[in-house]
Design a protein around this motif. Structure first.
Motif, PDB file in Angstrom:
ATOM      1  N   LEU A 219      17.020 -27.103  -1.097  1.00  0.00           N
ATOM      2  CA  LEU A 219      18.170 -26.081  -0.461  1.00  0.00           C
ATOM      3  C   LEU A 219      19.215 -25.852  -0.312  1.00  0.00           C
ATOM      4  O   LEU A 219      20.458 -25.030  -0.791  1.00  0.00           O
ATOM      5  CB  LEU A 219      17.561 -25.119   1.008  1.00  0.00           C
ATOM      6  N   ALA A 220      19.595 -27.211   0.491  1.00  0.00           N
ATOM      7  CA  ALA A 220      20.921 -27.068   0.676  1.00  0.00           C
ATOM      8  C   ALA A 220      21.607 -27.568  -0.987  1.00  0.00           C
ATOM      9  O   ALA A 220      22.889 -27.165  -1.400  1.00  0.00           O
ATOM     10  CB  ALA A 220      21.455 -28.327   2.042  1.00  0.00           C
ATOM     11  N   GLN A 221      21.306 -28.805  -1.526  1.00  0.00           N
ATOM     12  CA  GLN A 221      21.964 -29.114  -3.129  1.00  0.00           C
ATOM     13  C   GLN A 221      21.411 -27.116  -3.850  1.00  0.00           C
ATOM     14  O   GLN A 221      22.381 -27.667  -4.329  1.00  0.00           O
ATOM     15  CB  GLN A 221      20.140 -29.912  -3.789  1.00  0.00           C
ATOM     16  N   GLN A 222      20.653 -27.147  -3.777  1.00  0.00           N
ATOM     17  CA  GLN A 222      20.357 -26.106  -5.337  1.00  0.00           C
ATOM     18  C   GLN A 222      21.660 -25.039  -4.272  1.00  0.00           C
ATOM     19  O   GLN A 222      22.269 -23.764  -5.558  1.00  0.00           O
ATOM     20  CB  GLN A 222      19.238 -25.003  -4.496  1.00  0.00           C
ATOM     21  N   VAL A 223      22.339 -24.662  -3.164  1.00  0.00           N
ATOM     22  CA  VAL A 223      23.172 -23.691  -2.634  1.00  0.00           C
ATOM     23  C   VAL A 223      24.749 -24.365  -3.361  1.00  0.00           C
ATOM     24  O   VAL A 223      24.924 -24.135  -3.994  1.00  0.00           O
ATOM     25  CB  VAL A 223      23.066 -23.779  -1.263  1.00  0.00           C
ATOM     26  N   GLN A 224      24.419 -25.443  -3.207  1.00  0.00           N
ATOM     27  CA  GLN A 224      25.458 -26.125  -4.236  1.00  0.00           C
ATOM     28  C   GLN A 224      25.477 -25.538  -5.224  1.00  0.00           C
ATOM     29  O   GLN A 224      26.735 -25.579  -5.848  1.00  0.00           O
ATOM     30  CB  GLN A 224      25.923 -27.776  -3.670  1.00  0.00           C
ATOM     31  N   ARG A 225      24.605 -26.707  -5.529  1.00  0.00           N
ATOM     32  CA  ARG A 225      24.405 -25.799  -7.482  1.00  0.00           C
ATOM     33  C   ARG A 225      24.610 -24.964  -7.822  1.00  0.00           C
ATOM     34  O   ARG A 225      25.466 -24.962  -9.167  1.00  0.00           O
ATOM     35  CB  ARG A 225      23.777 -26.783  -7.982  1.00  0.00           C
ATOM     36  N   SER A 226      24.122 -23.744  -7.150  1.00  0.00           N
ATOM     37  CA  SER A 226      23.909 -22.760  -8.555  1.00  0.00           C
ATOM     38  C   SER A 226      24.632 -21.558  -7.646  1.00  0.00           C
ATOM     39  O   SER A 226      25.058 -21.535  -8.348  1.00  0.00           O
ATOM     40  CB  SER A 226      22.056 -22.350  -8.614  1.00  0.00           C
ATOM     41  N   LEU A 227      24.364 -21.736  -6.404  1.00  0.00           N
ATOM     42  CA  LEU A 227      24.858 -20.334  -5.518  1.00  0.00           C
ATOM     43  C   LEU A 227      26.481 -20.556  -5.450  1.00  0.00           C
ATOM     44  O   LEU A 227      27.642 -20.051  -5.072  1.00  0.00           O
ATOM     45  CB  LEU A 227      23.514 -19.923  -4.726  1.00  0.00           C
TER      46      LEU A 227
END
Lengths: 198, 198
Positions: A25-33
């Motif tokens: 989740l944390a990664q995804q928040v960085q990468r996409s959001l």
DNA sequence: GCTTAGGCACTGCCATTGGCAGTATGTCAA
DNA sequence: TTGACATACTGCCAATGGCAGTGCCTAAGC
């Protein structure tokens, strides 16, 4: 009982796509959001736990060897909350740019400093564009994880492309203008009125 | 002894133009800097006091009737600090938009909600453009307080005009695209590949 | 078989920020 | 003279940012 933060709904949104570990989740928040909702990874760990407290997500502990990890999934209540939130009004868009502050007060420094700031802005926008082009190409790959959501993603991707293209073009233009000045105080006969036209 | 925050330098920048009361500083941070460096008024009061602590500004108490107010002025050290800061690298630009989060997760809600979000974005951008046009006209008035800085301001003003114009155009385009879909999941035969072109 | 670089999976801590509410005085117009 | 609105702040607390630290897992290279 207080309302969830925007970040809270962003995490529910990710969970609506599939289940994730907090780390993912944390990664995804960085990468996409991160492109339009920048938040530090740190807070996502807290936010996910909060969603469970309120019944919008459920968590399960898994083991990877001797190391524990927490997987989060959306609940029906979470899906309802997300759908409701999608119908609400949005907070105004915010833009934050230290570089523009430097441009605004440029008359307190040298012309070279101003030019360097503008060049930095152009370079940053170009870099972002390179990354975005890579993302646009990745959409073509059939194995793309979010293929179901790929089409709607094109809207947001297009926004980012337009945005960074605009910044790059503005920075290039501003650099050319400033390059013709004598100093940050004596702009020669620069026609600022024309600069604001169309 | 730790370095000043970006907001600190923004306040020094304002003080480099003229002396201000804290209330005026707070207003100014909203009205002019707020476009690219949004900060709550509240913190400006603390930040100004900090500048005095570090020797970058001096403060003087004035009386308006029985009410006290604090006027802040820049010091030579403040001017030096500002000039140095203007030569430093800038933090990357940040964009924050709740509306884009809603677009990103639009498939969790109705098509009407998506259209409303897009229309909201367009309306907001148009409103901002109206305000910016007003500012551009005000530059023409000879009594304009910052006439010395008016020319350099045209660069930043142009950025804002370009930015909000881009948002308005994107939102209009995105609305037209989405209006042709059957739902947020079934986009008909929508050609997303073409949406990312040029 | 052993080391090590890098990814995974978090937690603690603290300064900064956001945002709202509250207090009190000044000014101008009806 | 009575609001309404502008000036001039302060208090408070939740949310955020950002860095540092801990420890395990995996795969590559010797």
């Amino acid at each position: 009982m207080s309302a969830l933060s925007g970040t809270g709904y962003a995490v529910i949104g990710l969970l609506s796509v599939r289940s994730w570990s907090t780390y993912e989740l944390a990664q995804q928040v960085q990468r996409s959001l991160g492109w339009f909702w920048p938040r530090t990874e740190r807070k996502i760990y807290d936010e996910a736990r909060r969603l469970v407290e309120r019944g919008y997500a459920s968590s399960a502990n898994e083991m990877v060897g001797r190391r524990r990890r927490t997987m989060y999934s959306i609940t029906p209540a979470g899906r309802t909350a997300l759908a409701e939130w999608l119908g609400a009004d949005s907070a105004p868009m915010k833009l934050e740019s230290e570089a523009l502050v430097r441009v605004f007060f440029a008359d307190g420094g040298s012309l070279d400093d101003l030019l360097a700031t503008l060049e930095g802005m152009r370079a940053e926008a170009e870099e972002k564009l390179t990354v975005l082009w890579g993302m646009a190409e990745a959409l073509d790959e059939p194995a793309y994880e979010f293929s179901r959501r790929l089409q709607i993603n094109a809207l947001g991707l297009r926004f980012q492309l337009d945005h960074h293209r605009m910044v790059a073009e503005w920075a290039t233009w501003a650099y050319e203008q400033a390059a013709g000045w004598n100093s940050t105080i004596d702009l020669g006969g620069w026609d600022w009125r024309n600069a604001l036209r169309s």
